[in-house]
Design an enzyme around this catalytic site. Structure first.
Site, PDB file in Angstrom:
ATOM      1  N   HIS A  83       0.824  -1.218   0.000  1.00  0.00           N
ATOM      2  CA  HIS A  83       0.000   0.000   0.000  1.00  0.00           C
ATOM      3  C   HIS A  83       0.856   1.265   0.000  1.00  0.00           C
ATOM      4  O   HIS A  83       0.375   2.330  -0.357  1.00  0.00           O
ATOM      5  CB  HIS A  83      -1.064  -0.022   1.107  1.00  0.00           C
ATOM      6  CG  HIS A  83      -0.601   0.302   2.494  1.00  0.00           C
ATOM      7  ND1 HIS A  83      -0.322  -0.653   3.445  1.00  0.00           N
ATOM      8  CD2 HIS A  83      -0.391   1.487   3.107  1.00  0.00           C
ATOM      9  CE1 HIS A  83       0.030  -0.077   4.565  1.00  0.00           C
ATOM     10  NE2 HIS A  83       0.009   1.226   4.401  1.00  0.00           N
ATOM     11  N   ASP A 219       1.266  -7.731   2.409  1.00  0.00           N
ATOM     12  CA  ASP A 219       1.334  -6.298   2.081  1.00  0.00           C
ATOM     13  C   ASP A 219       2.783  -5.823   1.890  1.00  0.00           C
ATOM     14  O   ASP A 219       3.312  -5.070   2.697  1.00  0.00           O
ATOM     15  CB  ASP A 219       0.648  -5.511   3.206  1.00  0.00           C
ATOM     16  CG  ASP A 219       0.339  -4.072   2.805  1.00  0.00           C
ATOM     17  OD1 ASP A 219       0.878  -3.604   1.787  1.00  0.00           O
ATOM     18  OD2 ASP A 219      -0.433  -3.412   3.531  1.00  0.00           O
ATOM     19  N   SER A 645       3.901   2.192   8.508  1.00  0.00           N
ATOM     20  CA  SER A 645       3.717   1.233   7.429  1.00  0.00           C
ATOM     21  C   SER A 645       5.038   1.008   6.723  1.00  0.00           C
ATOM     22  O   SER A 645       5.725   1.967   6.381  1.00  0.00           O
ATOM     23  CB  SER A 645       2.699   1.743   6.431  1.00  0.00           C
ATOM     24  OG  SER A 645       1.428   1.377   6.844  1.00  0.00           O
TER      25      SER A 645
END
Ligand code: ARG
Ligand code: GLU
Length: 711
Positions: A83, A219, A645
């Site tokens: 992402h 991810d 992240s």
């Protein structure tokens, strides 16, 4: 019952007390090293951060301002989330080569794809510059003057503190203005896309699973940092060479088990852990519910269209995900703050604080703080609410209004700075809007507008609203605007913006959509913004004093860490499951079996690629499996937030064992109140990452480039 719960809490607390916090890497030695070792860490603080020798920090650059990444080979191979690389992966995708849908793997350096707007930034060193930044501030009495002086000092120091020519300087505040740190940085601008799994792996579970455990998302995506021949940062050139890092992470396939030490190293964006109870109350009862209601309406409209129309689904996918991400977070945060009794606990802490103030004889400095907070938060309440409505309705979620707002800024620029500035800005605006209109659908936006303007009129504080909304027939207004405004198409906007500034502005002021935004913005700028800023400035001052008091008067062993501010931090804890609700326990590790349990053929969130199903059926996991199962994700007690992240999850010895990408639903309130019993971060297991690269994608050459260790 209550009492029992409290007792249980007290009994449970000590075991967890040693957790939470986002710590400054250059200060670990004094503050955290001992505790980290007691949790199982086998490294020393200087293995993590050192100025004179290479250390882990040399392998952890910030990724494009908002995410984190880590170097995993001697040739600048870089790992981050899917992402986080989404924009780049999307930008290289076409209908023929849809890398979002099918994944992308460069089989040689020559196939790696350049990204003009992507950069990564390393931290070279961190220094305390509090004294210099606060020079000449103490003698000032007015908050505005203090802020101004601080800003002046910061810009002067940023420009003058010594560094190499290719390096950058940035100064940030810690502990709400009680400490300032300077970061010397190196930014690399040639960063190429190396690999990405298909979205059915990298975004598996999409919005339904977002912020949720148990999770099964792979991810991750891979990039490579390129440097000039001298290994220094350089603009993109095909002659650039893979960057040789000062440090890179060995990748461990030794696996994780409950209670293992873990540490997450990255760039958490923003937390507000030291708000007074009255501020948290406002978030829970007023601000979050308002923002959630607005987005709820916008998302429902978009979802209705997306389900019926494939073209709209593609157009709105990224926007939808972005709006949904924080919508969902705020819901979880609000629930979590309520369930954990954050307000009551904060109130109790405030009582303790006041008792310590009294005991220390510091009433003059800190005695009125909490009463002052109360007064100022009560005063700011309607302004803060109006501000959130304006932001959510006008600036974020109704595209016609957002576009009109940008055009209104053009008019304001003309008034302030004249024709030349107007022209420059206009060209930029036209360019920027092309992308926006590519993914704009008039029918969707009209329905969104109808819903959101109704919410605005009904719920945003009436006393600040413009005349144009008072008693208006909003349905009629909607069809009038969407029937006549030139803002409903890119062609229309370009037409509106043709000609000299005066002509353009006259034309804009005939447009019904434009007129509405002008009225809304003027009302906001006159009735809300000045007062909001004034009160907020006072609150900033109070918060600084409160933080100072907390630092000064808390017990010696209190764990007081500075709020996140997008600078490099260390958080640590253990691999650990949790009890989300009564009679339910969530284990800390998920497996590929769980992917198959969630599998819905053809579904846009839960489809699984055939090749992965085949590998699963054959249990073809190579050296990455564990007792015949393929681990996918795991959770731990590391205190993370947005910006973390892509952060490396590191084991006791400094090896990479996972890749951080999310938090669990019950713990999303950790930005405001960290409850160690239920706050967990979510990581992809590196074994799954390597399995996907090698077995699924057949890109074993990338694994061969890494240093893979088994313990
Ligand atoms: N919740 C994670 C983070 O805040 C992942 C977001 C990915 N986006 C999504 N809509 N699934 O950013
Ligand atoms: N997904 C978040 C990010 O993009 C990290 C998860 C969190 O907020 O904890 O940074």
């Amino acid at each position: 019952m209550r009492l029992l719960r409290l007792l249980v809490l007290l009994l449970v607390l000590p075991a967890y007390a040693q957790q939470g916090g986002m710590w400054i890497p250059s200060l670990l030695k004094g503050m955290n090293e001992k505790e980290m070792k007691s949790l199982g860490m086998k490294m020393s603080a200087s293995d993590i951060y050192d100025v004179n020798h290479s250390s882990l920090k040399d392998a952890v650059p910030q990724f494009n301002g908002g995410c984190t990444s880590e170097v995993i080979s001697s040739r600048g191979l870089l790992l981050t989330n899917h992402h986080c690389g989404f924009g780049e992966i999307q930008s290289h995708s076409t209908v023929e080569h849809d890398y979002l849908a099918n994944g992308f793997w460069a089989m040689s350096l020559a196939e790696e794809l350049p990204n003009p707007d992507l950069e990564v930034t390393f931290i070279v060193r961190i220094e305390d510059v509090t004294t210099q930044v606060l020079e000449g501030v103490a003698s000032l009495t007015n908050e505005k003057d203090k802020q101004k002086k601080i800003q002046e000092n910061i810009s002067r120091l940023t420009n003058t503190l010594p560094k190499e020519s290719w390096q950058g300087n940035s100064i940030r505040t810690f502990y709400e203005g009680n400490q300032y740190m300077r970061f010397v940085t190196e930014t690399f601008e040639d960063v190429r896309l190396v690999g990405a799994p298909p979205s059915s792996i990298g975004k598996f579970g999409s919005d339904t699973d977002n912020w949720v455990w148990p999770r099964h998302t792979g991810d991750f995506s891979l990039f490579r940092i390129y440097a000039g021949k001298d290994n220094k940062p350089a603009k993109y050139s095909k002659d650039n060479v893979p960057y040789v890092p000062k440090h890179y992470f060995p990748v461990s396939i030794g696996g994780v088990k409950e209670d293992d030490f873990t540490m997450v190293f990255g760039y958490p964006g923003r937390t507000t852990e030291y708000l007074p109870a009255v501020a948290v109350e406002q978030i829970v009862n007023s601000l979050n519910p308002a923002k959630i209601e607005v987005r709820d309406a916008a998302l429902k409209v978009a979802d209705g269209f997306m389900r019926k129309d494939q073209a709209i689904k593609i157009q709105y996918a990224a926007k939808y995900a972005q709006i949904a991400n924080y919508w969902k977070k705020w819901i979880g945060e609000t629930q979590g703050l309520k369930k954990s009794n954050a307000v009551a606990i904060k109130k109790a802490n405030e009582k303790d604080f006041l008792a310590r103030v009294a005991k220390a004889g510091k009433q003059a400095e800190y005695g009125n703080l909490l009463a002052d907070f109360e007064k100022n938060y009560n005063e700011i309440a309607p302004y803060a609410l109006a501000r959130d409505y304006f932001t959510e309705v006008v600036l974020r979620n109704t595209e016609l209004l957002t576009t009109a707002y940008r055009l209104y800024q053009l008019e304001q620029i003309y008034n302030a700075r004249g024709e030349q500035s107007f022209n420059d800005r206009r060209d930029n605006t036209i360019l920027g809007l092309e992308e926006i209109y590519k993914n704009f659908n008039k029918n969707v936006d009209e329905k969104v507008f109808e819903q959101l303007i109704a919410l605005y009129a009904a719920k945003s504080p009436k006393q600040f609203q413009p005349e144009i909304l008072k008693g208006a027939d909003l349905k009629a207004m909607t069809s009038e605007i969407y029937g006549s405004s030139k803002l409903t198409s890119y062609e229309g906007v370009k037409e509106l913006l043709k000609g000299d500034a005066k002509t353009v502005i006259a034309r804009l002021n005939e447009d019904k959509g434009y007129k509405l935004v002008k009225a809304l913005t003027d009302a906001y700028n006159t009735n809300v913004a000045p007062k909001y800023d004034e009160i907020n400035l006072r609150i900033t001052g109070l918060q600084r004093t409160y933080m100072k008091g907390i630092l000064e008067l808390s017990p010696k062993d209190a764990r007081i860490f500075p709020d996140a501010n997008s600078t490099l931090r260390v958080t640590y804890g253990k691999v650990d499951g949790y009890q989300p609700k009564d009679a339910t326990y969530y284990g800390p590790v998920t497996y590929l079996d769980g992917v198959m349990e969630k599998y819905i053929p053809g579904d846009y969130e839960f489809d699984v690629p055939q090749k992965l199903i085949d590998l699963y059926n054959k249990k073809d996991y190579g050296r990455y499996g564990e007792n015949g199962k393929m681990p996918v994700c795991f959770i731990g007690t590391n205190h993370t937030t947005g910006g973390n992240s892509g952060s490396p999850a590191i084991d006791a010895k400094g090896n990479l064992i996972g890749l951080n990408f999310d938090r669990v639903w019950e713990g999303t309130m950790s930005d405001i109140y960290y409850d160690p019993s239920i706050c967990r971060n979510i990581m992809v297991d590196m074994r799954y990452v390597l399995f996907i690269i090698e077995k699924y994608a057949g890109a074993k050459h990338l694994v061969d480039e890494m240093k893979v260790v088994t313990k």
